[in-house]
Enzyme design. Structure first.
Site, short mmCIF file in Angstrom:
data_model
loop_
_atom_site.label_atom_id
_atom_site.label_comp_id
_atom_site.label_asym_id
_atom_site.label_seq_id
_atom_site.Cartn_x
_atom_site.Cartn_y
_atom_site.Cartn_z
N TYR A 250 52.90 73.42 -8.75
CA TYR A 250 53.79 72.82 -9.75
C TYR A 250 53.53 73.34 -11.17
O TYR A 250 54.44 73.72 -11.89
CB TYR A 250 53.68 71.29 -9.71
CG TYR A 250 54.49 70.61 -10.76
CD1 TYR A 250 55.86 70.41 -10.58
CD2 TYR A 250 53.92 70.19 -11.96
CE1 TYR A 250 56.62 69.80 -11.55
CE2 TYR A 250 54.68 69.59 -12.95
CZ TYR A 250 56.02 69.39 -12.74
OH TYR A 250 56.77 68.81 -13.72
N ASP A 285 59.65 67.75 -4.49
CA ASP A 285 60.92 67.24 -5.00
C ASP A 285 61.39 68.05 -6.21
O ASP A 285 62.59 68.18 -6.44
CB ASP A 285 60.79 65.77 -5.38
CG ASP A 285 59.58 65.53 -6.29
OD1 ASP A 285 58.45 65.71 -5.80
OD2 ASP A 285 59.78 65.17 -7.45
N LYS A 357 55.88 61.46 1.06
CA LYS A 357 56.39 60.79 -0.14
C LYS A 357 57.86 61.13 -0.34
O LYS A 357 58.23 62.28 -0.52
CB LYS A 357 55.59 61.21 -1.36
CG LYS A 357 56.15 60.61 -2.63
CD LYS A 357 55.12 60.52 -3.68
CE LYS A 357 55.66 59.90 -4.94
NZ LYS A 357 55.17 60.60 -6.11
#
Lengths: 510, 248
Positions: A250, A285, A357
């Site tokens: 990320y 996500d 998640k």
């Protein structure tokens, strides 16, 4: 989370699944080798924090620090750090018997810090036994984001009383690029509160109170990301945080942090999380907020496989892998709900023992709060149907305002309604063997394998770094010798010692 | 028939003035709080107001939904908006105009500045993928796009603009806590004014959901785009602004 294995609902070719994991391992191994031979300023500071230093930001490295401590007549590490900060200490690289003495001293003190992390983990396990755990899965995950820890606390307690099983304290947006961890309780932050040891302690204590009141242990989440990832992970272990956002790529892709810096910091922070019994949440996500959720669905799978490899290598167990994915398909796309189901089931079946998640829609929340409420309902339904472990509660005011108290209450009603009405619907839900959902899941898996093949075919010793430099992920090109924090990466010199890594990899003392 | 300029909200009958509203009061839910909700509605001009839903949210707060008739009139002739001052062009027309007028590629530099990490706005405008069915500026053959991404420091942005000889700088700001978007934008425009001789600064364009489109002078920028702006609009604006600039 649940340790029960989820039944298989998709007909995936086991050979293709094995191939995907083999390729992820091939891509990841050279990165691990790199991480084992480099250190960063943040890893070194994390080691000093384990040894009890606080309130300073030294560029210290373990051996010279303990050498100076032993030979310089300083009363303790913190005093040494203070003197070093004013330039009053000369460090040298100890050799021979001095090096051995410094190593022993370092191991002793760092070992004490790791024992504190062990005690915190036992404390959590004891509290869950005595108080009780979250009543069902998915765990309901809610965010507080006032920027002021003293405002966050009552909001977090209110959220727990309204049904949240996990509270995430959103971090100030600037913190990922700070190359030090602020100190003390903080009341000022943009869109979130700073991650500090004191803020961690205050919030955990407040949630302990509310856990006892409610008869269920309420978990606390923060972010081990950005330039100080290893230190923040360490502080989380020391203050008994329960979950940490901790994605392998990320920071590289979305914060332009140097790739090598990130992978070195990642490995250390994941070793700490493994030891502390912290569940990590990965950030897949995010890919779907910038790229198209249908065209790029396979990049989520690839990232999950890489995150799994890096996590396992660092010692994390399946129950600690909160692999991320999200409900971000444009609702105007025909069959968007079936596509979402296919993607969510694919993740569920690829990682049957991980608490996935599940992240709510954000990109297609338009400001029409009524439509958004319906979309969140469908998101919750996918969560229930596919056995997600952690469900981040979607807000119909996403992209409009920081949620009102009433928005949160309505959003929780939405979750509760769906879970009460359809929470066990997965028992009856079996997609047709050759139907749309099965075909789509297999297609995404196939595309993921193709992408992994392309990554591992990249030139150079570290194909994954080349792939990142080429813009393979999220169209962002991140060369290995650029990005923030690169000057804080150092290759191990001969005789380099990291007492924390030695203990964490040796597995003692628990 | 002359156009109506005085209107009222529409529920299910012309002129009924019906609206809906929801809000929270920081008091426990009881008869008093319901009365308080109706009092607020009345003070906001809803008469009659119908309290259709009331619910306790924890021990200290109550949530209300009110439907009712507002007594306000809206005068359309007194509404002020920033009208689009440029023609909308297709991608092909944009490319042709750049080729003919600039005789080189138009260089666009994009970034999220300050601590803002939300690249969704700048990405929607710049990435090939685009937004609302329109391809982003990267798709335009005659536009060179350099997207610096999130959390770019203002000096870095200025340096990149010089290095790339940017014709336009696009900055997106989503985080608005403590008016960070306004502070950051002013800092950015001041830095460009300082670094460039006057009239040589690149076109400064900001976008975000919480900007007032008429605040260009206050913020020191050339154009402000709001929620729902598409890449085609931005491209058309850039062509309009840059070609009229080179004329003058």
């Amino acid at each position: 989370v649940s340790t029960t294995r989820h039944p298989r609902k998709l007909a995936l070719d086991p050979a293709v699944v094995r191939r995907a994991r083999t390729l992820a391992r091939q891509a990841g191994r050279p990165i691990v080798a790199l991480a084992r031979t480099h250190t960063t300023v943040s890893v070194e500071r994390a080691v000093l924090r384990l040894a009890g230093v606080s309130g300073a930001d030294p560029d210290g490295i373990a051996l010279p620090v303990w050498d100076a401590l032993l030979t310089g007549g300083h009363s303790d590490l913190t005093e040494l750090a203070q003197k070093a900060a004013t330039g009053g200490v000369e460090f040298r690289i100890p050799e021979g018997r001095d090096a051995a003495r410094a190593t022993r001293a370092a191991s002793r003190q760092v070992g004490a810090g790791i024992r504190t992390i062990d005690r915190r983990r036992q404390e959590r396990e004891r509290m869950i036994r005595r108080i009780g755990d979250a009543p069902r899965t998915p765990w309901i995950y809610l965010i507080v984001a006032t920027g002021d820890i003293y405002e966050d606390i009552p909001q977090a307690q209110a959220a727990a009383r309204e049904g949240a099983d996990v509270i995430a304290v959103i971090r100030s947006t600037g913190q990922s690029l700070l190359d030090y961890v602020p100190e003390g309780a903080t009341r000022e932050g943009y869109a979130g509160a700073y991650a500090t040891q004191e803020n961690f302690r205050l919030m955990r204590a407040a949630l302990d109170d509310v856990s006892r009141e409610l008869g269920r242990y309420v978990r606390l989440t923060n972010y081990a990301s950005g330039l100080c990832m290893p230190e923040i992970a360490t502080l989380a272990g020391l203050e008994r945080l329960d979950m940490m956002l901790n994605d392998s790529m990320y920071g590289i892709l979305f914060r332009d942090i140097n790739p090598v810096r990130t992978f070195v910091d990642q490995r250390f922070s994941r070793q700490i999380h493994a030891r502390a019994g912290i569940i990590i949440n990965t950030g897949e996500d995010n890919y779907l907020t910038t790229a198209d959720a249908v065209d790029e669905a396979h990049t989520v799978t690839v990232s999950q496989l890489l995150n799994e490899f890096f996590a396992k290598e660092a010692g994390l167990e399946n129950w600690q892998l909160g692999l991320g994915h999200a409900f971000e398909i444009n609702p105007e796309v025909p069959d968007s709900f079936r596509l979402e189901l296919a993607h969510a089931l694919l993740a569920r079946q690829l990682f049957p023992d991980a608490p996935l998640k599940w992240m709510p829609p954000t990109k297609h929340m338009t400001g029409d709060v009524f439509r958004g409420y319906l979309l969140d309902g469908f998101f919750n339904l996918v969560g229930a149907l596919t056995g997600q472990g952690i469900l981040l509660v979607g807000m119909m005011t996403e992209a409009v305002v920081t949620p009102f108290l009433s928005d949160r209450d309505l959003a929780l009603q939405n979750v509760r309604y769906v879970l009460d009405a359809a929470g066990k619907l997965h028992e009856d839900f079996h997609p047709a063997p050759n139907g749309f959902i099965n075909r789509r899941a297999n297609q995404v898996l196939g595309e993921a394998v193709d992408l992994l093949e392309r990554i591992t075919a990249e030139p150079g010793d570290t194909a994954l770094l080349s792939a990142i430099a080429d813009g393979t992920f999220g169209l962002m090109k991140r060369p290995a010798d650029a990005g923030k924090g690169f000057d804080g990466v150092v290759e191990h010199a001969p005789g380099y010692v990291n007492p924390a890594t030695d203990i964490l990899e040796g597995g003692k003392p628990r | 028939m002359t156009e109506k300029t005085i209107i009222r909200p529409y529920g299910d009958t012309t002129g009924d003035g019906m609206v809906q509203m929801s809000f929270t009061l920081p008091v426990p839910h009881d008869k008093v709080s319901e009365g308080a909700a109706l009092q607020l509605a009345a003070k906001m001009g809803m008469d009659p107001a119908l309290l259709v839903h009331a619910k306790a949210m924890g021990p200290d707060y109550s949530f209300f939904i009110v439907y009712g008739q507002v007594n306000h009139l809206v005068d359309l002739s007194a509404v002020q908006v920033v009208e689009r001052e440029f023609p909308l062009l297709s991608a092909k027309e944009v490319n042709t105009a750049i080729k003919r007028r600039l005789r080189r590629k138009l260089v666009v530099l994009g970034a999220c500045i300050g601590t803002d990490a939300h690249t969704v706005g700048i990405d929607a405008i710049l990435n090939i993928k685009g937004f609302a069915g329109e391809k982003g500026l990267e798709y335009y053959r005659e536009i060179k796009v350099v997207n610096l991404g999130a959390q770019v420091l203002v000096p870095e942005l200025v340096a990149a603009a010089r290095a790339e000889k940017a014709d336009a700088v696009l900055v997106s700001q989503v985080v608005t806590q403590r008016d960070a978007h306004l502070t950051n934008t002013r800092e950015m425009s001041a830095a460009f004014r300082e670094a460039y001789p006057s009239a040589r600064t690149p076109l400064l364009v900001v976008g975000g959901p919480r900007f007032d489109a008429s605040a260009t002078a206050d913020l020191g920028v050339d154009r402000i785009f709001g929620r729902g702006t598409t890449p085609g609009e931005v491209a058309s604006y850039l062509v309009h602004a840059l070609t009229s600039r080179s004329d003058g």
